[in-house]
Structure formats: C-alpha cells, structure tokens
Write an enzyme that holds these catalytic residues in place. Structure first.
Site, PDB file in Angstrom:
ATOM      1  N   TYR A  26       0.829  -1.203   0.000  1.00  7.00           N
ATOM      2  CA  TYR A  26       0.000   0.000   0.000  1.00  7.00           C
ATOM      3  C   TYR A  26       0.867   1.257   0.000  1.00  7.00           C
ATOM      4  CZ  TYR A  26      -3.193   3.640   1.518  1.00  7.00           C
ATOM      5  OH  TYR A  26      -3.902   4.809   1.616  1.00  7.00           O
ATOM      6  N   GLY A  94     -13.236   1.274   7.297  1.00  8.86           N
ATOM      7  CA  GLY A  94     -14.554   1.863   7.535  1.00  8.86           C
ATOM      8  C   GLY A  94     -15.369   1.080   8.548  1.00  8.86           C
ATOM      9  N   GLY A  98      -9.708   0.587  12.734  1.00  8.76           N
ATOM     10  CA  GLY A  98      -8.613   1.541  12.946  1.00  8.76           C
ATOM     11  C   GLY A  98      -8.862   2.406  14.167  1.00  8.76           C
ATOM     12  N   TYR A 132      -6.527  10.463  11.060  1.00  8.77           N
ATOM     13  CA  TYR A 132      -5.822  10.859  12.273  1.00  8.77           C
ATOM     14  C   TYR A 132      -6.278  12.230  12.772  1.00  8.77           C
ATOM     15  CZ  TYR A 132      -2.674   6.956  11.227  1.00  8.77           C
ATOM     16  OH  TYR A 132      -2.152   5.718  10.966  1.00  8.77           O
TER      17      TYR A 132
END
Length: 161
Positions: A26, A94, A98, A132
């Site tokens: 990624y 989503g 996270g 963040y």
C-alpha cells in the site's frame, strides 16, 4: 459485527507478517520488507521484546494490527508510545477497526503513564491523515524525521565496508 482488540500471541506472527507485507505494498514499497517470521517472533516474543502488537478482529477473523513500542522523552521524564504501523485490511476499512486500535493504544498509553502517543504518516496518504486528524492528532511540522541506513550507517559508525 463487533470489533475486538487483543494483544498478539506468537501464533499471530504469520498474520502480522502478512499485514506488514500488505502495508508495504500500500505504501508503494512492496519489496522493502526484510522481516521474516523468525525475526518477528524473536522481536515480539523473544527474551527481550522490542515491540508489541495489538490485533483487531471481527467475528474471529484478524482484520488489522497496530505495532508499537516505548520511547522516552527527556522533557517529560517518562516513556511514550510510538506507533510504528497501523494497518486495516482494505475490505475492513470503515468498520471501526482503525479507530478501535487507536483507542486501545491511547488507553494503554494512559494505563502505562505515557504522556505521548506518536507516529509518522506518509505525506501523500491523505486518507490516513484525514483519519488521524478526525481522532485529534496534530501534525508536528517543526520536526523532520532523519534516517541513516546502509553504507551511510556504516560510515557514520566508522565501519566502512
């Protein structure tokens, strides 16, 4: 579908390495991963662990991880937590994994009397930066990361190859 966060065990090492490789891909560095399962096992579960990992699970399936370790601030006189990697699989993004990982890290920092939870993010990774910021993270623009590797590291050590 509930997200659960738990400390990694030695049995998670293959999954952790897979997540590291997926994260490297990624981040546009798919060939940069040098870590192996034995290296990670020693670093995470050996006699003197260098880091710790939290695993995010949904319905018993591992969908993400956070790898972190302690730092030390001379200014605060206390340890902090450094988040080295946070990764959630594309299909689980989503889902709240996270956010749950960051929340668990923040709670761990507080429980360990760490006044800081810090990390870096690539400047082009706007989805992560936006995530963040939404969690209250502030950029430290006055600081730049410095790195010495390879031949430059050997030269600095006075050990030219």
């Amino acid at each position: 579908m509930t997200i659960a966060i738990r400390p990694a065990t030695a049995a998670d090492v293959p999954t952790i390495l897979r997540f590291i490789r997926e994260l490297a891909a990624y981040e546009r560095e798919p060939d940069a991963v040098e870590a192996t399962e034995p290296m990670l096992h020693e670093a995470l579960f050996g006699a003197t662990p260098a880091a710790e990992v939290l695993i995010a699970e949904r319905d018993g399936d591992s969908i993400g991880f956070a790898l972190f370790f302690h730092t030390f601030s001379t200014w605060t006189g206390r340890r902090g937590l450094w988040l080295e990697d946070l990764y959630v699989t594309p299909e689980a993004r989503g889902s709240g994994a996270g956010a749950a990982l960051l929340q668990a890290l923040a709670a761990l920092a507080i429980d360990r009397d760490c006044p800081r939870l810090e990390w870096t993010v690539l400047d082009w990774n706007t989805p992560a930066i936006d995530f963040y910021r939404a969690k209250g993270a502030l950029p430290q623009d006055e600081w730049t990361t410095q790195r010495v590797t390879g031949p430059a590291l050997h030269a600095l050590a006075g050990r030219n190859r």
